[in-house]
Write an enzyme that holds these catalytic residues in place. Structure first.
Site, short mmCIF file in Angstrom:
data_model
loop_
_atom_site.label_atom_id
_atom_site.label_comp_id
_atom_site.label_asym_id
_atom_site.label_seq_id
_atom_site.Cartn_x
_atom_site.Cartn_y
_atom_site.Cartn_z
N ARG A 76 0.84 -1.19 0.00
CA ARG A 76 0.00 0.00 0.00
C ARG A 76 0.88 1.24 0.00
O ARG A 76 1.98 1.25 0.53
CB ARG A 76 -0.90 0.01 1.23
CG ARG A 76 -2.10 -0.92 1.12
CD ARG A 76 -3.00 -0.82 2.33
NE ARG A 76 -2.34 -1.35 3.50
CZ ARG A 76 -1.77 -0.64 4.45
NH1 ARG A 76 -1.79 0.70 4.40
NH2 ARG A 76 -1.19 -1.20 5.49
N TYR A 94 -1.39 -3.47 -7.01
CA TYR A 94 -1.15 -4.22 -5.78
C TYR A 94 -2.34 -4.22 -4.81
O TYR A 94 -2.85 -3.16 -4.45
CB TYR A 94 0.09 -3.68 -5.03
CG TYR A 94 0.32 -4.52 -3.81
CD1 TYR A 94 0.96 -5.74 -3.92
CD2 TYR A 94 -0.24 -4.17 -2.60
CE1 TYR A 94 1.06 -6.58 -2.84
CE2 TYR A 94 -0.14 -5.01 -1.50
CZ TYR A 94 0.51 -6.22 -1.63
OH TYR A 94 0.59 -7.07 -0.56
N LYS A 140 -9.60 -2.38 1.67
CA LYS A 140 -9.29 -1.25 2.54
C LYS A 140 -10.06 0.02 2.11
O LYS A 140 -10.52 0.79 2.95
CB LYS A 140 -7.78 -0.99 2.56
CG LYS A 140 -6.98 -2.14 3.18
CD LYS A 140 -7.52 -2.48 4.53
CE LYS A 140 -6.75 -3.38 5.44
NZ LYS A 140 -5.89 -4.42 5.06
N HIS A 152 -10.42 -2.49 11.41
CA HIS A 152 -9.34 -3.36 10.92
C HIS A 152 -9.13 -4.48 11.93
O HIS A 152 -8.15 -4.50 12.67
CB HIS A 152 -8.07 -2.50 10.76
CG HIS A 152 -6.96 -3.17 10.00
ND1 HIS A 152 -5.64 -2.78 10.11
CD2 HIS A 152 -6.96 -4.17 9.09
CE1 HIS A 152 -4.90 -3.52 9.32
NE2 HIS A 152 -5.66 -4.38 8.70
N SER A 171 -1.21 -3.77 10.23
CA SER A 171 -0.86 -4.66 9.12
C SER A 171 0.37 -5.50 9.45
O SER A 171 1.35 -4.99 9.97
CB SER A 171 -0.60 -3.83 7.87
OG SER A 171 -1.74 -3.05 7.59
N CYS A 228 0.78 -7.79 11.68
CA CYS A 228 1.05 -7.94 13.12
C CYS A 228 0.27 -9.09 13.75
O CYS A 228 0.09 -9.14 14.96
CB CYS A 228 0.77 -6.63 13.86
SG CYS A 228 1.96 -5.35 13.48
N ASP A 267 -9.31 -9.81 8.83
CA ASP A 267 -8.79 -8.48 8.51
C ASP A 267 -9.78 -7.34 8.80
O ASP A 267 -9.37 -6.28 9.22
CB ASP A 267 -8.38 -8.43 7.03
CG ASP A 267 -7.43 -7.28 6.72
OD1 ASP A 267 -6.45 -7.09 7.47
OD2 ASP A 267 -7.66 -6.56 5.73
N ARG A 321 2.02 -12.21 -0.81
CA ARG A 321 0.73 -12.61 -0.22
C ARG A 321 0.07 -13.76 -0.96
O ARG A 321 0.46 -14.10 -2.07
CB ARG A 321 -0.21 -11.40 -0.19
CG ARG A 321 0.33 -10.27 0.68
CD ARG A 321 -0.72 -9.47 1.35
NE ARG A 321 -0.13 -8.53 2.29
CZ ARG A 321 -0.62 -8.27 3.49
NH1 ARG A 321 -1.71 -8.85 3.91
NH2 ARG A 321 -0.03 -7.39 4.30
P1 GTP Z 1 -2.46 -7.79 7.34
O1 GTP Z 1 -2.97 -8.82 6.40
O2 GTP Z 1 -1.33 -6.99 6.75
O3 GTP Z 1 -3.51 -6.89 7.90
O4 GTP Z 1 -1.69 -8.56 8.52
P2 GTP Z 1 -2.09 -9.55 9.72
O5 GTP Z 1 -2.33 -8.74 10.95
O6 GTP Z 1 -3.14 -10.51 9.31
O7 GTP Z 1 -0.68 -10.30 9.97
P3 GTP Z 1 -0.28 -11.85 9.93
O8 GTP Z 1 -1.13 -12.70 10.81
O9 GTP Z 1 -0.18 -12.26 8.52
O10 GTP Z 1 1.19 -11.83 10.58
C1 GTP Z 1 2.25 -11.14 10.02
C2 GTP Z 1 3.58 -11.61 10.56
O11 GTP Z 1 3.57 -11.66 11.97
C3 GTP Z 1 3.96 -12.99 10.06
O12 GTP Z 1 5.31 -12.97 9.65
C4 GTP Z 1 3.77 -13.86 11.26
O13 GTP Z 1 4.64 -14.96 11.24
C5 GTP Z 1 4.05 -12.91 12.43
N1 GTP Z 1 3.27 -13.30 13.64
C6 GTP Z 1 1.94 -13.54 13.72
N2 GTP Z 1 1.56 -13.90 14.97
C7 GTP Z 1 2.68 -13.89 15.72
C8 GTP Z 1 2.95 -14.17 17.11
O14 GTP Z 1 2.07 -14.50 17.90
N3 GTP Z 1 4.24 -14.03 17.52
C9 GTP Z 1 5.23 -13.66 16.67
N4 GTP Z 1 6.47 -13.55 17.15
N5 GTP Z 1 5.03 -13.40 15.35
C10 GTP Z 1 3.77 -13.51 14.88
C1 SPV Z 2 -2.88 -4.62 5.16
O1 SPV Z 2 -1.88 -4.02 4.71
O2 SPV Z 2 -3.37 -4.35 6.27
C2 SPV Z 2 -3.48 -5.73 4.39
C3 SPV Z 2 -3.02 -5.93 3.02
O3 SPV Z 2 -4.35 -6.41 4.89
S1 SPV Z 2 -3.71 -4.79 1.92
O4 SPV Z 2 -4.92 -5.37 1.36
O5 SPV Z 2 -2.72 -4.56 0.87
O6 SPV Z 2 -4.05 -3.56 2.59
MN MN Z 3 -4.95 -5.62 6.91
#
Ligand code: GTP
Ligand code: SPV
Ligand code: MN
Length: 602
Positions: free
Chosen positions: A71, A199, A208, A228, A250, A252, A279, A378
């Site tokens: 983004r 993207y 979003k 979110h 994002s 996290c 999400d 992704r």
């Molecule tokens: P968006 O799709 O961008 O909104 O992200 P999201 O919040 O769904 O993040 P996602 O669950 O994909 O996690 C992103 C990164 O954080 C990955 O590399 C995971 O491996 C890492 N991660 C997720 N949960 C944990 C956790 O409990 N501990 C640690 N250390 N890392 C984590």
């Molecule tokens: C984020 O960045 O929080 C996502 C991926 O979930 S995107 O759809 O690119 O915003």
């Molecule tokens: Mn997101």
């Protein structure tokens, strides 16, 4: 023949076609046949690559332009008549300027291309929660992603009827030139214009752009919440299911938490996890005075790196078929690879996310390791392929939310878990969230920035008004969810994570549920309630007492410093900032003086 029965929609499509001048206009009907035909077409032009159809049936690979991998917050604008209505949290342009500047880029940009018309619904079709949009795009990649992420096709047009309301979404790839890239929102016109990118969050306009930026604007007017947040249900052996909504910035951990697998040590307790969303959550107060939420999406657009059978087995099952991969490594046998997946990288013959020959351990001219998969690579996959998907996904008013959890990526400061004292304090906790920047957006990685409710990049209006809206929602609820804050990412002095995370996070969710049911006491600290150590079930998990102490440490000096940073942030909103949050801030400062740091209790 007219495109649809909706006269005004037909006229808008015509007008946009006159601007963009596509060779053809094609209505997306949601049929399997049309999807197949578009897939073949995109594969023939190289826009998509078919993966090994035995190992990964229905799976495709897409590579974005090298300058177009996340983004772009710096090119994302809220175009309201008054600048103040967009607030200091958003870039602003007047609607006139927005339409003019983007219009110049759109002009003639679809010559020689097809304009696809995608009628889509966010939320179950015909649910009072749901919103309809129509996206016009010249990208088959966008069409195929939208087919996974949203409800698309004839029944949406049926629900729209001859005069129903919808969000007008226009997307054009143009030349994928960063100088001609703009992501514009016109909340007062219920319109989104996105140009110059291919993207994810920039172009899947239901996500979003509509489901957060436009929806948050509508939600304030209509007294609901567009957030979110993931939603997950936790079923205990008696069959009781409690639902939690959680906002993390994002990359996290939302996807991971939403699909959590109970850790070995807690298995015998017999919990079952239900994934509602990973999400976005839309939440309303129902006639029972409780908060109910739906996931407006029907697919995942999740982070690939770090996803494997240990961290997220449900996700690995989900993405084995009918999945579109973006910016990962292509193996010579037609499978895919990314950093932190299950397999070792293949030694010879792989192509990196740019399509260049790539070998593990390759270094760039500065001696830095070259990633095979882009850090924000992704997968797009249907939610119904997730083994834990909730049976209530199509339920028109969703699930009752018992707890709201905020969380960020903080190497220091924030303890593993704490609970706010009440709704207003919880809003303060959300409003003062901060997190380290990840690869999901352009900008300096790792830098801590304030990201209230994980909505900084997604709130379609002045965030001071958004905080006020949250406070008012609390007043209107008869049963307010309890509000918590978590931090899975606290580190020791060597930069190692103190908490194992992933499935083990269920131990923290257990405490959250116990608090919601008034089953356990909490220890009052300056920032909120933390657990008595005995109330976190550590069966089968070996985290030393010393680490637990560090995980729950509340350093009054560091918090005082944080409080100063919060003042700076709040001040940006001037006198639009709700006084209630300033009062909460003073109360925090007072408690820090009176109570000081943590005393960890048995
Ligand atoms: P968006 O799709 O961008 O909104 O992200 P999201 O919040 O769904 O993040 P996602 O669950 O994909 O996690 C992103 C990164 O954080 C990955 O590399 C995971 O491996 C890492 N991660 C997720 N949960 C944990 C956790 O409990 N501990 C640690 N250390 N890392 C984590
Ligand atoms: C984020 O960045 O929080 C996502 C991926 O979930 S995107 O759809 O690119 O915003
Ligand atoms: Mn997101």
């Amino acid at each position: 023949m007219a495109l649809t029965k909706h006269q005004e929609l037909n006229e808008w499509v015509d007008k946009m076609a006159q601007l963009c001048q596509p060779d053809k206009i094609v209505l997306i009907d949601g049929s399997e046949a049309q999807k197949q035909q578009l897939t073949e077409e995109a594969c023939s032009t190289g826009e998509l690559i078919k993966l090994d159809q035995e190992k990964l049936p229905g799976c495709l690979l897409h590579r974005t332009a090298a300058n177009d991998v996340a983004r772009v917050e710096n090119l994302t604008y809220i175009c309201t008549r008054l600048k103040d209505d967009a607030g200091p949290n958003n870039n602003w342009m007047s609607p006139e300027e927005g339409y003019r500047r983007a219009g110049e880029i759109f002009e003639g940009s679809m010559k020689g291309r097809t304009m696809y018309v995608i009628p889509f619904c966010m939320g179950p079709v015909s649910s009072p929660f749901s919103k309809i949009g129509v996206e016009l795009t010249d990208s088959i990649y966008v069409v195929l992603n939208m087919l996974i992420m949203t409800r698309v096709g004839k029944d949406v047009l049926e629900a729209l009827g001859t005069g129903g309301e919808y969000s007008k979404c226009l997307h054009g790839k143009e030349e994928l030139n960063a100088n001609k890239r703009l992501i514009l929102h016109f909340p007062e016109d219920n319109t989104i214009w996105s140009v110059g990118s291919g993207y994810g969050g920039n172009v899947l306009l239901g996500k979003k752009c509509l489901a957060l930026r436009i929806a948050s604007f509508l939600a304030r007017k209509e007294m609901w919440l567009a957030e979110h947040m993931l939603i997950l249900g936790i079923e205990d052996p008696t069959g009781r299911i409690d639902y939690i909504a959680a906002a993390f910035p994002s990359a996290c951990g939302k996807t991971n938490l939403a699909m959590l697998v109970p850790p070995e040590g807690l298995k015998k307790k017999g919990y079952r996890i239900w994934t509602v969303g990973d999400d976005i959550a839309w939440m309303r107060i129902d006639t029972d005075g409780k908060l109910w939420g739906i996931n407006p999406e029907k697919g995942f657009f999740g982070v690939a790196p770090g996803t494997n059978s240990k961290t997220n087995p449900n996700c690995m099952t989900t993405i084995k078929k009918n999945t579109i991969y973006t910016n990962v490594v292509l193996n010579p046998d037609g499978t895919v690879w990314w950093e932190g997946c299950d397999d070792e990288p293949v030694a010879e013959g792989a192509l990196d996310w740019l399509g260049q020959p790539w070998k593990p351990g390759m270094k760039d001219k500065d001696g830095k390791e070259i990633l095979g998969a882009q850090a924000n690579s992704r997968f797009t996959a249907p939610i119904e392929q997730c083994p834990t998907h909730s049976y209530r996904l199509e339920h028109h008013h969703g699930v009752n939310i018992s707890a709201i959890v905020f969380g960020g990526r903080r190497a220091h400061l924030a303890p593993l878990i704490y609970q706010s004292f009440d709704w207003s304090h919880g809003v303060y906790v959300g409003a003062t969230m901060a997190s380290e920047r990840t690869a999901a957006q352009y900008g300096k990685q790792g830098e801590v920035r304030r990201d209230p409710m994980a909505m900084l990049p997604f709130c379609g209006y002045n965030m001071a008004d958004y905080f006020e809206h949250w406070l008012r929602m609390g007043v209107r609820m008869r049963w307010q969810p309890k509000i918590f804050h978590v931090n899975w990412f606290r580190q020791d002095e060597n930069g190692e994570y103190l908490w194992p995370g992933y499935g083990e996070n269920l131990r923290v969710l257990e405490w959250i549920l116990a608090r919601c049911r008034n089953e356990v006491e909490g220890v009052k600290t300056a920032i909120g309630f933390i657990p008595y150590l005995k109330d976190i079930d550590m069966t089968g998990l070996d985290v030393s007492k010393d680490k637990m102490k560090k995980l729950f440490e509340i350093d009054p000096q560091a918090w005082k410093k944080e409080a100063e940073d919060i003042v700076e942030f709040f001040q940006k909103f001037g006198n639009r900032m709700p006084l209630e949050l300033w009062a909460q801030h003073e109360a925090l400062n007072r408690r820090l003086d009176e109570l000081g740091g943590t005393k960890l209790k048995g």
